[in-house]
Design a protein around this motif. Structure first.
Motif, short mmCIF file in Angstrom:
data_model
loop_
_atom_site.label_atom_id
_atom_site.label_comp_id
_atom_site.label_asym_id
_atom_site.label_seq_id
_atom_site.Cartn_x
_atom_site.Cartn_y
_atom_site.Cartn_z
N UNK A 1 77.45 -27.66 4.60
CA UNK A 1 78.09 -26.62 3.78
C UNK A 1 79.33 -27.14 3.06
N UNK A 2 79.89 -28.21 3.58
CA UNK A 2 81.15 -28.78 3.10
C UNK A 2 82.32 -27.81 3.31
N UNK A 3 82.33 -27.21 4.49
CA UNK A 3 83.44 -26.34 4.86
C UNK A 3 82.95 -25.10 5.58
N UNK A 4 83.86 -24.18 5.82
CA UNK A 4 83.53 -22.89 6.41
C UNK A 4 84.30 -21.83 5.64
N UNK A 5 83.85 -20.59 5.76
CA UNK A 5 84.57 -19.50 5.08
C UNK A 5 85.99 -19.43 5.64
N UNK A 6 86.96 -19.60 4.79
CA UNK A 6 88.36 -19.57 5.21
C UNK A 6 89.19 -19.09 4.03
N UNK A 7 89.36 -17.78 3.94
CA UNK A 7 90.04 -17.21 2.78
C UNK A 7 91.50 -17.63 2.70
N UNK A 8 92.08 -17.98 3.86
CA UNK A 8 93.48 -18.41 3.85
C UNK A 8 93.61 -19.73 3.08
N UNK A 9 92.52 -20.51 3.03
CA UNK A 9 92.51 -21.75 2.27
C UNK A 9 91.79 -21.54 0.93
N UNK A 10 91.50 -20.30 0.59
CA UNK A 10 90.83 -20.02 -0.66
C UNK A 10 89.35 -20.38 -0.68
N UNK A 11 88.73 -20.48 0.49
CA UNK A 11 87.32 -20.85 0.54
C UNK A 11 86.47 -19.65 0.91
#
Lengths: 208, 359
Positions: free
Chosen positions: A109-119
């Protein structure tokens, strides 16, 4: 604030300081180290960086690290194309490969859902995953995101997104107690999750 | 539970302090502004890993020093533990338990437990709900240190959800709606766990609080506590659904445990608006005393009591009564005016500028 360094040195410090795990002090130390060492040594590092960026990219199928079009797993025709293991980062592929337990393919996925990091989901390789699952080859998806809050949320999101695909089994990797560990040292959340994911013990002499 | 030995290096007004502490009552005496609270604050830091006065960690390090160290040796039921905290304004703080570095600071919680009475306690009644929520959350952790993970999980889910709400800028497309539902699920699970712990703490505290009020105020008055969570009737999931439009517009989570309150009443009237200043002070002290007794009962060992300048707020008779009503255990009491008459200390520490001497 006026800079205390020559412009080129400042640029190096700034670049180093942007690397993960490198703070301003370390960046300064590395920069001074590079100024002191042989030109050949420093050039070797510069070349290694250029080369890796030239040659290595992401697999067009699963977004793992790849030298060329496909990564080593996707290029291997013996791997089972029916099962997809969804992970956050390429280093998670390495971790699962070490177990030698998994014979299917991956989706990074190249990351995880993380709105604090804008993702959000749009910043991840979610659309590509949906497209892959849409092909009739894939029959099972194993969600192997990290067992932290963001990883759990990502897994929950994907399970809802993929839940309606006919003929597809979606599972979540189990989380719980480490092998060789002690119950009494487990924290509340881990123990709670391990209890939630408990399994019926298969009795060997069930027939009697 | 007893703090046997305390070392401070470059903490607040102290360059170096090495103190052996006895069990029982230890009086910390000295004029105002000399550093009595600093000592109590350092002791509390070993238990809370933060200042009970709400000061940032930097403020605890002596001016001009690049780090401060608080070390304490704690005994409980024959077991000795060494807690060491290194405070660094320009770097990460470090915590060692028995010389082992802790992977997570939450592993320390419970090695030393403290109950703090301070003049700021009046804020428990006067200030907004957040003071009362953190009172409850600290009580929950004192009763069972592992519960801290529940609160941390809720707060993280809340921050993620708020970030998403802000990023949607009022418009919720299908993808964002689905992500929001995911965070709703996470928030609901963690929130309901958190509130179950809080309400359990309240129901355990309630039978003790009127007695505690009597011991502090000298009058029989009925103190009632009620955990207020307006969303509980419909459940958090449904309540979130109801305020969705508002949340999208304002970009922030509007219902949940982070907005709950602990309602306190005295003789049937809301204490915040109807009790006198003196009554409010007694309720605040009563809440502390009741929670101290509850932790004592539950864990079998009373926390170390830190009484910061409490005797100056009560008349001598009432402070003597308060001290007499405390469960046996170690108490550090600071005062600028000396001990109330009739109270004998087991140890007297005199605070002088930059140093502490036993007299």
């Amino acid at each position: 604030m006026a800079t205390a360094y020559a412009a080129a040195v400042q640029e190096l410090i700034d670049c180093l300081g942007r690397l993960p795990g490198v703070g301003p002090k370390s960046a300064q130390r590395i920069a001074y180290h590079l100024l002191k060492v042989d030109a050949t040594e420093a050039n070797r590092l510069a070349r290694a960086i250029t080369e890796v960026k030239d040659k290595v990219g992401f697999c067009t199928a699963c977004f793992n690290i790849a030298e060329g079009e496909l990564c080593m797993v996707c290029a291997d025709t013996r791997r089972d194309a029916h099962v997809l293991c969804v992970v956050e980062e390429p280093r998670d592929v390495v971790a699962i490969e070490r177990t030698r337990e998994f014979k299917g393919r991956y989706h990074v996925l190249q990351g995880a859902i993380d709105h604090l990091q804008g993702v959000g989901p749009d910043q991840l390789r979610v659309r590509e995953l949906v497209r892959r699952v849409g092909t009739d080859e894939v029959t099972e998806v194993i969600l192997c995101t990290n067992p932290n809050l963001e990883g759990e949320a990502t897994a929950l999101y994907l399970s809802r997104l993929l839940g309606d695909v006919p003929g597809l089994t979606v599972s979540r990797i189990a989380s719980g107690l480490p092998v060789g560990g002690d119950l009494e040292y487990a924290d509340e959340l881990t123990l709670g999750r391990a209890l939630e994911g408990r399994r019926v013990v298969e009795s060997e002499n069930k027939e009697h | 539970m007893q703090l046997r030995h305390l070392w401070l290096t470059d903490i607040r007004s102290y360059e170096f302090v090495d103190l052996e502490l006895t069990s029982g009552l230890c009086a910390v005496l000295g004029p105002n502004g000399v550093g009595k609270t600093n000592l109590l604050e350092a002791v509390a830091y070993l238990a809370l890993l933060e200042s009970f006065r709400g000061a940032p960690t930097d403020a605890l390090v002596r001016a001009g020093a690049d780090r401060g160290i608080v070390r304490g040796e704690v005994t409980e039921a024959g077991r000795e533990q060494l807690i060491e905290c290194e405070l660094r304004p320009n770097g990460r703080n470090r915590v060692l338990l028995n010389r082992q570095r802790l992977a997570r600071t939450s592993e320390l919680l419970g090695a030393l437990r403290v109950t703090i009475f301070s003049p700021d306690d009046l804020q428990l009644l006067k200030a907004g709900p957040s003071a009362r929520r953190s009172f409850l959350d600290r009580l929950v952790v004192s009763l069972d240190p592992r519960q801290d993970a529940v609160r941390a999980e809720y707060e993280r889910a809340l921050r993620q959800r708020n970030a998403l709400l802000k990023q949607t800028r009022g418009k919720l497309d299908d993808a964002a709606a689905m992500t929001l539902e995911v965070w709703d699920t996470k928030l609901v699970t963690a929130g309901e766990q958190l509130v179950a712990r809080r309400t359990e703490a309240v129901s355990q505290l309630l039978p003790l609080v009127s007695d505690a009020y009597r011991d502090v105020a000298g009058i029989e008055h009925h103190v009632h506590l009620e955990y207020q969570a307006p969303w509980r009737e419909d459940g958090l999931a449904a309540s979130l659904q109801r305020v969705r439009e508002d949340e999208l517009r304002r970009g922030v989570t509007l219902v949940g445990p982070h907005r709950d309150d602990l309602f306190v009443s005295l003789e049937g009237l809301p204490a915040r608006t109807h009790a006198s200043q003196g009554e409010q002070r007694c309720i605040a002290l009563g809440l502390r005393l009741a929670s101290h007794r509850l932790v004592d009962q539950t864990t079998g060992a009373p926390p170390v009591l830190l009484l910061d300048d409490v005797v100056s707020e009560l008349d001598p008779e009432r402070s003597a009564a308060l001290l007499a009503s405390l469960p046996p255990g170690q108490t550090l009491l600071s005062s600028a005016t000396g001990l109330p008459t009739g109270v004998e200390a087991d140890q007297i520490l005199e605070v002088r500028p930059g140093t502490i001497v036993e007299v």
